[in-house]
Motif scaffolding. Structure first.
Motif, short mmCIF file in Angstrom:
data_model
loop_
_atom_site.label_atom_id
_atom_site.label_comp_id
_atom_site.label_asym_id
_atom_site.label_seq_id
_atom_site.Cartn_x
_atom_site.Cartn_y
_atom_site.Cartn_z
N MET A 1 0.84 -1.19 0.00
CA MET A 1 0.00 0.00 0.00
C MET A 1 0.88 1.25 0.00
N ASP A 2 0.48 2.26 -0.76
CA ASP A 2 1.21 3.53 -0.81
C ASP A 2 0.58 4.46 0.22
N HIS A 3 1.10 4.42 1.44
CA HIS A 3 0.53 5.21 2.53
C HIS A 3 0.61 6.71 2.26
N GLY A 4 1.69 7.15 1.63
CA GLY A 4 1.83 8.57 1.33
C GLY A 4 0.74 9.05 0.39
N LYS A 5 0.52 8.31 -0.67
CA LYS A 5 -0.52 8.67 -1.64
C LYS A 5 -1.89 8.62 -0.98
N THR A 6 -2.12 7.61 -0.17
CA THR A 6 -3.41 7.48 0.52
C THR A 6 -3.63 8.65 1.46
N ALA A 7 -2.62 9.03 2.23
CA ALA A 7 -2.76 10.16 3.15
C ALA A 7 -3.09 11.44 2.40
N GLU A 8 -2.40 11.67 1.29
CA GLU A 8 -2.68 12.87 0.50
C GLU A 8 -4.10 12.85 -0.06
N GLU A 9 -4.53 11.71 -0.55
CA GLU A 9 -5.89 11.59 -1.09
C GLU A 9 -6.94 11.84 -0.01
N LEU A 10 -6.69 11.31 1.19
CA LEU A 10 -7.63 11.53 2.29
C LEU A 10 -7.71 13.01 2.65
N PHE A 11 -6.57 13.69 2.67
CA PHE A 11 -6.58 15.12 2.96
C PHE A 11 -7.38 15.87 1.90
N ARG A 12 -7.17 15.51 0.65
CA ARG A 12 -7.89 16.19 -0.44
C ARG A 12 -9.38 15.88 -0.43
N LYS A 13 -9.79 14.82 0.25
CA LYS A 13 -11.22 14.51 0.40
C LYS A 13 -11.86 15.35 1.51
N GLY A 14 -11.02 16.02 2.33
CA GLY A 14 -11.57 16.87 3.38
C GLY A 14 -11.18 16.49 4.79
N TYR A 15 -10.50 15.36 4.97
CA TYR A 15 -10.05 14.99 6.31
C TYR A 15 -8.93 15.93 6.73
N ASN A 16 -8.78 16.15 8.03
CA ASN A 16 -7.70 17.02 8.47
C ASN A 16 -6.37 16.27 8.36
N CYS A 17 -5.29 16.98 8.59
CA CYS A 17 -3.96 16.42 8.39
C CYS A 17 -3.69 15.21 9.31
N SER A 18 -4.11 15.31 10.54
CA SER A 18 -3.90 14.21 11.49
C SER A 18 -4.73 12.99 11.11
N GLN A 19 -5.99 13.22 10.78
CA GLN A 19 -6.86 12.12 10.35
C GLN A 19 -6.29 11.43 9.12
N SER A 20 -5.81 12.22 8.18
CA SER A 20 -5.30 11.68 6.92
C SER A 20 -4.14 10.71 7.15
N VAL A 21 -3.23 11.07 8.04
CA VAL A 21 -2.08 10.19 8.31
C VAL A 21 -2.52 8.95 9.07
#
Length: 146
Positions: A1-21
């Motif tokens: 799994m590409d955790h970095g890409k996933t975290a960035e995608e989650l942030f762009r969906k509206g989750y905050n930075c902490s939630q995204s990571v």
């Protein structure tokens, strides 16, 4: 799994930075998205938008605690080793970004005053480094967890 890409995608969906990571590492922590999002919700915007410790750093610290943390309060060696791991993460993040403090990372970015979150618009994403910061935090975590 590409955790970095996933975290960035989650942030762009509206989750905050902490939630995204934290949410990006659900495959490792075992947390479902709802639990991870709720646990990390307070840490966005540098903890409740106070612009203190970057939420991406807080999310990463939660992942490190869940995966490599200690639970015995009397185990001084485990505590020492864990704090060293967290500092290693912070040092690597600082090397890339100059700070772990939200307001310093957002220096020069026009933000709205107060505690209310800003609308997630195209301009919002263009002016701030947050998508890159959550990706970097996840990539550093991947290195440290190997």
């Amino acid at each position: 799994m590409d955790h970095g890409k996933t975290a960035e995608e989650l942030f762009r969906k509206g989750y905050n930075c902490s939630q995204s990571v934290l949410m990006a590492f659900g495959d490792i922590t075992g947390f479902d998205d709802d639990t991870a999002a709720r646990l990390a919700s307070s840490f966005g915007g540098g903890i409740g938008r106070m612009r203190e410790v970057c939420g991406a750093v807080s999310g990463a610290a939660m992942v490190l605690g869940l995966v490599k943390g200690y639970s015995d309060p009397d185990d001084r060696e485990a505590k020492k080793a864990h704090y060293a791991l967290v500092r290693t993460f912070a040092d690597r993040f600082k090397e890339l970004n100059g700070s772990v403090i939200c307001r310093e990372l957002l220096s020069g970015v026009q933000t709205t005053p107060g505690g209310d979150p800003e609308a997630r618009t195209t301009e919002y994403y263009k002016k701030r480094p947050c998508p890159e910061l959550v990706r970097q935090a996840a990539e550093i975590l991947d290195e440290l967890l190997q």
